[in-house]
Structures are given as structure tokens and as C-alpha cells.
Design an enzyme around this catalytic site. Structure first.
Site, PDB file in Angstrom:
ATOM      1  NE  ARG A  72      -4.126  -2.216  -6.422  1.00 21.23           N
ATOM      2  CZ  ARG A  72      -2.825  -1.990  -6.459  1.00 21.23           C
ATOM      3  NH1 ARG A  72      -2.309  -0.938  -5.827  1.00 21.23           N
ATOM      4  NH2 ARG A  72      -2.013  -2.793  -7.128  1.00 21.23           N
ATOM      5  CG  HIS A  76      -3.218  -5.605  -2.694  1.00 16.31           C
ATOM      6  ND1 HIS A  76      -2.108  -5.596  -3.513  1.00 16.31           N
ATOM      7  CD2 HIS A  76      -4.279  -5.507  -3.526  1.00 16.31           C
ATOM      8  CE1 HIS A  76      -2.480  -5.500  -4.775  1.00 16.31           C
ATOM      9  NE2 HIS A  76      -3.805  -5.440  -4.804  1.00 16.31           N
ATOM     10  CG  ASN A 104       1.489  -5.144  -2.561  1.00  9.46           C
ATOM     11  OD1 ASN A 104       0.457  -5.246  -3.196  1.00  9.46           O
ATOM     12  ND2 ASN A 104       1.789  -5.941  -1.533  1.00  9.46           N
ATOM     13  CG  HIS A 203     -11.026  -3.237 -10.583  1.00 12.16           C
ATOM     14  ND1 HIS A 203     -10.477  -4.258 -11.323  1.00 12.16           N
ATOM     15  CD2 HIS A 203     -10.240  -3.124  -9.476  1.00 12.16           C
ATOM     16  CE1 HIS A 203      -9.411  -4.743 -10.705  1.00 12.16           C
ATOM     17  NE2 HIS A 203      -9.247  -4.064  -9.579  1.00 12.16           N
TER      18      HIS A 203
END
Length: 336
Positions: A72, A76, A104, A203
């Protein structure tokens, strides 16, 4: 309940998707930045990949959740001005870091592990390897350690001198986004609708905070009722974990069946109304490319893995800093 593979046209759909996948592969490969190479550090830091893999593996043995956190973190990072390690920067007098952006804050994890890896790499190869490349390698190793595919990471990125919290607040896809919004946000990054469905498969591992999906459980989009696309028993389980007035930082696994294993079960869950985020479940909410690929990947894990590798490489190529642009940070948390 109907078969998750759908109606009698499924076989034809799958055959068509196999053909489409080969087209996607050609497009992805042709988009590789020529400045990046799998062999970039072979002479200047040959120990790099062993160091990263070893440290990620040790961290994973201590806490399996770290794999999803690193994956992740990479995502990001890449969505804000490309994969330039800007997400790792702390606030300075001249800019606010991306760590405190809404998507975040109190959510991204793994910074300390990247710091530790960087420190070990600096001992072996001082001033040679970027934080951006370390993060990219760590994300790849996280997927492989949890049972997913591995691949040759293209290297040669340099680190940014600044961060962009404003962009992080705007460009990270929110967990309530619908398909048109998701497609638009991925397209801004040069990623296709198929890339979007494929990368959503990340995910398969990880956890979600109650605050990011609680509204679906009790008052979906202000309707006063739970999200009707959510399977009832699944809904009840989530309501126990995330009561209406409960702790917003409590977590639930993104995949209740194989929460620590990177596989294609995420796509099968969506077909049974067991997607945690609205932005996950909407991929199976209509007849179109997203639903067809959800069916395809749930049917063929190898196809998902192959597509995931292509899309990860493609995401890693989003406007990298190469050549003399940027710098090789000595400390991933601040510019030199």
C-alpha cells in the site's frame, strides 16, 4: 445462489478476455521507461536485492501484516508525482509531507522498515540506491512472500526533493469511489480500466480501518440503511467488529477467507457481496469491463497473477525521476 462464474455466456467472455489480456500485456511492456533497468545496480550495489528481501522476510515473520502495508505504501507513493519516495518524507519548514494527508494519516505503515533497509544498504553501497527503488523492491517481495507472483523490478529511480500533501488529498482513490471515478483517477496516472481492476486485487491481503467503511454498514451514502449490495451474514460480522459508535481504528481483514495470502479470492468475494470497501464492491455492480474481469480473475488465478505483474511494472513507471533529476537521499525521511 447463482454460480459465481455467471451465465452461459461466461465461457465466451473468458475467451475474449484472454485475447484482451494479451493486448494489455503488449501495451504495458511498451510503456516501460527506457531509463529503468532490472540490472541497474548489478555493479554498483549487487547486494541490494538480497538485503531488501532478507529484511522484508524477517519483518514479515514478526508481523505478517507488514506485507500489505508495504504494498500500500508503494501504491500511495506512485500515485503522487510518480514513484519517487515522496510519501516517505517528513514535514519540513518548506512543505507538508504526504504522511498527514487524509488517505494516509494514521493509516500508512512500514516507514521504520524502509528506514532500516536503507541504513543497511547505505553501509554496503553508500549514496548509490534510492529510497524509491528500495520501496519498489519491498512491495514486490511483499507480494511474493504472501504467495503471490514475483517479477524483475525495473530500477534506476531517484528520490524527490519535496512532497505534495495537496495532491495526496486529491489523487488517492477513496474507498467510496464509484467505477467512473475510479476509472478517471487511474487514467490520470496513465493506467487503464483493466489496470484498475487488476491492481485492486492487492486487497487480497491487508486490513481496513472501521472508519473507512463503517458508513456502508449503517447509513450507506445517507440512505439510513446498510449497503444493499453487502451479503447479510458478512454485514453482520462487520457490524460486530465495527459497531456504530465503536473505535474507528479497529480493523477487519479485506479478505476474510485467506487474509494473509495473496490470491484471487478477493474477486470471488466480490461476486458474493463480500467486498469491504464500496470501491471494491462496485467492480461487480454492473455489466461491463470491471465485472467481466472480476469473473475472469476469480476463474483463473494464473491470469490474475500475470496481469498483476504487468500492472505493477506499469505503475512503477509512472513519471520516474531518472538521470540527474531528483537525488539519492541519504535518509528517506528528508532531502539531503
Amino acid at each position: 445462489m447463482d454460480s459465481p462464474l455467471g451465465d452461459a455466456n461466461t465461457t465466451l467472455i473468458l475467451l475474449a478476455l484472454v485475447f484482451l489480456s494479451s493486448i494489455v500485456a503488449d501495451v504495458s511492456c511498451s510503456s516501460d521507461d527506457p531509463s529503468l533497468s532490472a540490472f541497474f545496480y548489478d555493479y554498483t550495489c549487487p547486494q541490494l536485492q538480497d538485503i531488501v528481501r532478507s529484511d522484508v522476510e524477517k519483518a514479515f515473520k514478526r508481523e505478517a501484516r507488514i506485507a500489505a502495508s508495504l504494498l500500500r505504501l508503494h501504491f500511495h507513493d506512485c500515485f503522487i508525482n510518480g514513484c519517487d519516495a515522496s510519501v516517505l518524507l517528513d514535514d519540513t519548514k518548506t512543505f507538508k509531507g504526504e504522511k498527514s494527508a487524509l488517505p494516509n494519516a494514521n493509516s500508512l505503515r512500514g516507514f521504520e522498515l524502509i528506514d532500516a533497509i536503507k541504513a543497511r544498504v547505505e553501509i554496503q553501497c553508500e549514496g548509490v540506491v534510492s529510497c524509491a527503488d528500495i520501496l519498489t523492491l519491498a512491495a514486490r517481495d511483499s507480494v511474493a512472500l504472501t504467495g503471490g507472483p514475483s517479477w524483475e523490478v525495473l530500477l534506476g529511480r531517484r528520490d524527490s526533493l519535496t512532497a505534495n500533501r495537496t495532491a495526496a488529498n486529491v489523487l488517492i482513490p477513496p474507498p467510496i469511489a464509484d467505477v467512473p471515478k475510479l476509472v478517471s483517477m487511474f487514467a490520470t496516472m496513465g493506467l487503464t480500466e483493466v489496470d484498475m481492476v487488476t491492481l485492486s486485487g492487492a486487497h487480497s491481503i491487508g486490513q481496513a480501518r472501521c472508519s473507512t467503511f463503517r458508513q456502508r454498514l449503517f447509513d450507506d451514502r445517507g440512505s439510513g440503511s446498510p449497503d444493499p449490495t453487502m451479503q447479510k451474514q458478512f454485514l453482520g460480522s462487520l457490524q460486530e467488529i465495527c459497531p456504530r459508535q465503536g473505535n474507528g481504528n479497529a480493523v477487519a481483514p479485506l479478505d476474510f477467507v485467506t487474509p494473509m495470502r495473496f490470491d484471487n479470492n478477493y474477486y470471488l468475494n466480490l461476486q458474493y457481496g463480500k467486498g469491504i470497501f464500496a470501491s471494491d464492491q462496485v467492480l461487480f455492480s454492473g455489466r461491463g469491463i470491471t465485472e467481466n474481469y472480476v469473473r475472469y480473475y476469480s476463474y483463473d488465478q494464473d491470469a490474475f497473477f500475470q496481469s498483476f505483474v504487468r500492472s505493477m511494472i506499469k505503475m512503477g513507471n509512472i513519471t520516474p525521476l531518472t538521470g540527474k533529476r531528483g537525488q539519492i537521499r541519504k535518509n528517506c525521511r528528508r532531502p539531503n
